[in-house]
Structure formats: C-alpha cells, structure tokens
Scaffold this motif. Sequence first.
Motif, PDB file in Angstrom:
ATOM      1  N   LEU A 191       0.747  -1.127   0.159  1.00 32.30           N
ATOM      2  CA  LEU A 191       0.585  -0.125  -0.177  1.00 32.30           C
ATOM      3  C   LEU A 191       1.493   1.362   0.355  1.00 32.30           C
ATOM      4  CD1 LEU A 191      -3.005  -0.670   3.207  1.00 32.30           C
ATOM      5  CD2 LEU A 191      -3.016  -0.682   0.091  1.00 32.30           C
ATOM      6  N   GLN A 192       0.496   1.799  -0.812  1.00 37.89           N
ATOM      7  CA  GLN A 192       1.808   3.078  -0.974  1.00 37.89           C
ATOM      8  C   GLN A 192       1.001   4.527   0.076  1.00 37.89           C
ATOM      9  OE1 GLN A 192       1.058   6.672  -3.632  1.00 37.89           O
ATOM     10  NE2 GLN A 192       2.522   5.953  -4.601  1.00 37.89           N
ATOM     11  N   ASP A 193       0.454   5.624  -0.288  1.00 39.13           N
ATOM     12  CA  ASP A 193       0.019   6.630   0.583  1.00 39.13           C
ATOM     13  C   ASP A 193      -1.584   6.499   0.580  1.00 39.13           C
ATOM     14  OD1 ASP A 193       3.069   7.178   0.908  1.00 39.13           O
ATOM     15  OD2 ASP A 193       3.163   8.553  -0.526  1.00 39.13           O
ATOM     16  N   LEU A 194      -1.984   7.032   1.291  1.00 39.32           N
ATOM     17  CA  LEU A 194      -3.421   7.712   1.914  1.00 39.32           C
ATOM     18  C   LEU A 194      -3.048   9.347   2.007  1.00 39.32           C
ATOM     19  CD1 LEU A 194      -6.714   6.957   2.308  1.00 39.32           C
ATOM     20  CD2 LEU A 194      -5.443   8.006   4.840  1.00 39.32           C
ATOM     21  N   THR A 195      -3.906   9.738   0.789  1.00 42.16           N
ATOM     22  CA  THR A 195      -4.721  11.309   0.381  1.00 42.16           C
ATOM     23  C   THR A 195      -5.418  11.429   0.603  1.00 42.16           C
ATOM     24  OG1 THR A 195      -2.809  11.627  -1.262  1.00 42.16           O
ATOM     25  CG2 THR A 195      -3.839  12.921  -1.200  1.00 42.16           C
ATOM     26  N   LEU A 196      -5.974  12.443   1.570  1.00 47.43           N
ATOM     27  CA  LEU A 196      -7.357  13.048   2.092  1.00 47.43           C
ATOM     28  C   LEU A 196      -7.722  13.916   1.602  1.00 47.43           C
ATOM     29  CD1 LEU A 196      -8.593  11.215   5.002  1.00 47.43           C
ATOM     30  CD2 LEU A 196      -9.056  10.982   2.387  1.00 47.43           C
ATOM     31  N   LEU A 197      -8.449  15.164   1.390  1.00 48.53           N
ATOM     32  CA  LEU A 197      -8.254  16.643   0.958  1.00 48.53           C
ATOM     33  C   LEU A 197     -10.013  17.204   1.041  1.00 48.53           C
ATOM     34  CD1 LEU A 197      -6.517  16.762  -2.955  1.00 48.53           C
ATOM     35  CD2 LEU A 197      -5.570  17.353  -0.062  1.00 48.53           C
ATOM     36  N   GLY A 198      -9.676  18.711   1.564  1.00 44.12           N
ATOM     37  CA  GLY A 198     -11.745  19.116   1.647  1.00 44.12           C
ATOM     38  C   GLY A 198     -11.075  19.829   0.640  1.00 44.12           C
ATOM     39  N   GLU A 199     -12.372  19.899   0.072  1.00 44.39           N
ATOM     40  CA  GLU A 199     -12.168  21.494  -1.295  1.00 44.39           C
ATOM     41  C   GLU A 199     -13.340  21.945  -0.833  1.00 44.39           C
ATOM     42  OE1 GLU A 199     -12.600  19.624  -5.318  1.00 44.39           O
ATOM     43  OE2 GLU A 199     -11.911  17.286  -4.045  1.00 44.39           O
TER      44      GLU A 199
ATOM     45  N   ARG B 179      -1.753  13.885   2.914  1.00 41.30           N
ATOM     46  CA  ARG B 179      -0.306  12.798   2.566  1.00 41.30           C
ATOM     47  C   ARG B 179      -0.285  11.839   3.465  1.00 41.30           C
ATOM     48  NH1 ARG B 179       1.641  13.764  -2.648  1.00 41.30           N
ATOM     49  NH2 ARG B 179       3.134  15.323  -0.888  1.00 41.30           N
ATOM     50  N   THR B 180      -0.133  10.482   3.908  1.00 41.34           N
ATOM     51  CA  THR B 180       0.678   9.577   5.142  1.00 41.34           C
ATOM     52  C   THR B 180       0.805   8.687   4.010  1.00 41.34           C
ATOM     53  OG1 THR B 180       1.158   9.132   7.467  1.00 41.34           O
ATOM     54  CG2 THR B 180      -1.187   9.369   6.487  1.00 41.34           C
ATOM     55  N   HIS B 181       2.548   8.265   3.833  1.00 40.41           N
ATOM     56  CA  HIS B 181       2.627   6.487   4.340  1.00 40.41           C
ATOM     57  C   HIS B 181       1.328   5.867   4.374  1.00 40.41           C
ATOM     58  CE1 HIS B 181       4.770   5.569   8.006  1.00 40.41           C
ATOM     59  NE2 HIS B 181       5.230   6.926   7.665  1.00 40.41           N
ATOM     60  N   ALA B 182       0.624   4.505   4.015  1.00 43.33           N
ATOM     61  CA  ALA B 182      -0.146   3.773   4.372  1.00 43.33           C
ATOM     62  C   ALA B 182       0.199   2.452   5.218  1.00 43.33           C
ATOM     63  CB  ALA B 182      -1.403   3.327   2.992  1.00 43.33           C
ATOM     64  N   SER B 183       1.588   2.386   5.181  1.00 44.51           N
ATOM     65  CA  SER B 183       2.274   0.754   5.353  1.00 44.51           C
ATOM     66  C   SER B 183       3.420   1.515   5.238  1.00 44.51           C
ATOM     67  CB  SER B 183       1.973  -0.816   3.953  1.00 44.51           C
ATOM     68  OG  SER B 183       2.399  -0.245   2.636  1.00 44.51           O
ATOM     69  N   ASN B 184       4.258   0.533   5.917  1.00 42.59           N
ATOM     70  CA  ASN B 184       6.073   0.095   6.255  1.00 42.59           C
ATOM     71  C   ASN B 184       6.772  -0.163   5.739  1.00 42.59           C
ATOM     72  OD1 ASN B 184       5.430   1.617   9.270  1.00 42.59           O
ATOM     73  ND2 ASN B 184       4.528  -0.677   9.456  1.00 42.59           N
ATOM     74  N   TYR B 185       6.593   0.421   4.222  1.00 45.01           N
ATOM     75  CA  TYR B 185       7.656   0.779   2.876  1.00 45.01           C
ATOM     76  C   TYR B 185       8.877   1.041   3.204  1.00 45.01           C
ATOM     77  CZ  TYR B 185       5.557   4.385   1.031  1.00 45.01           C
ATOM     78  OH  TYR B 185       4.924   6.075   1.139  1.00 45.01           O
ATOM     79  N   ASP B 186      10.564   0.227   2.304  1.00 44.31           N
ATOM     80  CA  ASP B 186      11.116   1.158   2.507  1.00 44.31           C
ATOM     81  C   ASP B 186      11.202   2.112   1.691  1.00 44.31           C
ATOM     82  OD1 ASP B 186      14.151   2.186   2.229  1.00 44.31           O
ATOM     83  OD2 ASP B 186      14.757   0.026   2.546  1.00 44.31           O
ATOM     84  N   PRO B 187      11.426   3.434   1.200  1.00 48.67           N
ATOM     85  CA  PRO B 187      11.244   4.509   0.897  1.00 48.67           C
ATOM     86  C   PRO B 187      12.642   5.283   0.346  1.00 48.67           C
ATOM     87  CG  PRO B 187      11.560   5.595   2.904  1.00 48.67           C
ATOM     88  CD  PRO B 187      11.526   3.589   3.263  1.00 48.67           C
TER      89      PRO B 187
END
Length: 282
Positions: free
Chosen positions: A112-120, A141-149
Amino acid sequence: MKNLGILLRLAIFTIWFLALAVLASGVSLAADLNGFLREKGKGDVALSYTSESYDTFWAGTTEVDVPNGGDVDTESLSLWFAYGLSDRWTLTGDIPYVDAESDGFDMEQSALQDLTLLGEYRIATVGTKSRNDFIGVAGFRTHASNYDPNLPVDVGDGTTDALFRFVYQLTLRYFYFAQQIGFDWRNEDAPNGFPLYTETGYLGRRLTWTVNYWMLKAHGGTDIGNPGFTFPSNQEEYQRIGSKIYVRLTKQFGLAGVYYTTIDGRNTGNSSGFSAGIDFSF
C-alpha cells in the motif's frame, strides 16, 4: 446451489478485500483537481488500474539508462472517491496498492502506498454564461504501510505531508479550463514541493475529453549520486502531458482512460503510462 453460494460469497469477499486494500494511483487522482464539486450527499467511487514504465531516468539533470539495459515497471490498483459534504464542501481521497519492479536494478517492492485526503471548498462563483469558480483545498498525504522509501525502485517516499491547493476554473457551455497551483509541506528529509496542474476539456452528454499538463517543482533537495543522498531527499521534478477520456454508460456507471508521458525531469524516471478504470456515481 451450495457451491454457487460459496462462489458468490468468495466473489463478494474478494471485491470487499480489494476495496479495503486499494482505497488511487502512482499519480494521485485526489491531487488532480478541477472546479467540479459534488452536491450535498452526492459522490463518486472509481476503481482503476495504472501501468507505467521507463528505461531511462534523470540523475540530477543528466539522463542516463537504467542499469544492465533494463527498465522499471510500476503497476497499481486504486480506489478513489469524492463526496459532497455540502454544496460548497467536497471530500476527496485515494490510496493505491503499488507494485514496482526492475530487471535492471534487480529489485521489486509491493505495498500500500500513500493515503491522500483533501477537503475542497468553493470560495466563490462569479458569472452565469461564463462561470468562474474559485476553490480552496487543504489536506494531507501519509504512508499507508511500512514500505522502505530509500531504494532505487520503491513505491513512495514514506513521508507525511500537508497539502494546500488553489483552483480556478472557467466554464463556457461545453468547454472548461481549470488551473491548480499548490504547496506540499513535506516532513523528514523530503523537500517541499510546488505542484501545478492544468486541465482543459470538452463536456459532452456522455463523453468528457480533457488535455492535461502536470508540473512539479521542489525547493532544494539532493541529486542522485550526491554524497550522502537519500531517495526521499531528492529534488524530484517533472513535466508531464496527457489526455483523459470519460464515457458515461448509464446514469451511475462510466469508464475512464488516461495516457500520459514525461517531457522533462530531474531525479525521476522518463516514464509513460496509462490508466483505465470504472466510476460509480451515487
């Protein structure tokens, strides 16, 4: 009949698992904004598949080949949504599951990559025949799992960022022009970013066609090959062009296709890709 019931439950479980696992893509759909907000209680959910690849990349501003004559391939399965909290407020979000691999670097990463949430928020609308919309946006935007970046081939930067956008849109009957400017306040060693997104399109009864331009500038950062550099700290910049087509099949369902290619960059792959998805409106 018993076996049919088991198969149906398995199919429902699989769809539900995918929905949980892939709440949109390597190129975030939530961050590509225009002036079309949802009415209160109305929304969209889209499931999409994206594939991109490259065999050259920019180390700093110098374009070089992927080692060993190989390439880098990235695939993602994504779920994106937009929901009208009111006639002026829309909540948008996405989260992709990404698989990145390279025969040249001989490595692969899936997560899983990154969760992005935006209020327009629609600040103002001016005009009728020629409608001018002004939209303010904030989110994270924040990482959704502990992948190695910190790898040459990975699925993301692994940071938590505050995102700010301003969108202007001009609509003239069947045509529109939308311009987004933004600021990404990034944490850890990733440099702050200044994204720009331009979209112009045709609005038909069943067909929407757009031409798009993406640009990302970074405030400082390292170049690939610098002493002590990390991949999240790279001054990653790019310019991309592309096109989107959306076809409405019914009142609730539609199909979408996207193609894009990179025309210039720094510390990024010279990639091209496509995306295909299905959209459900409610």
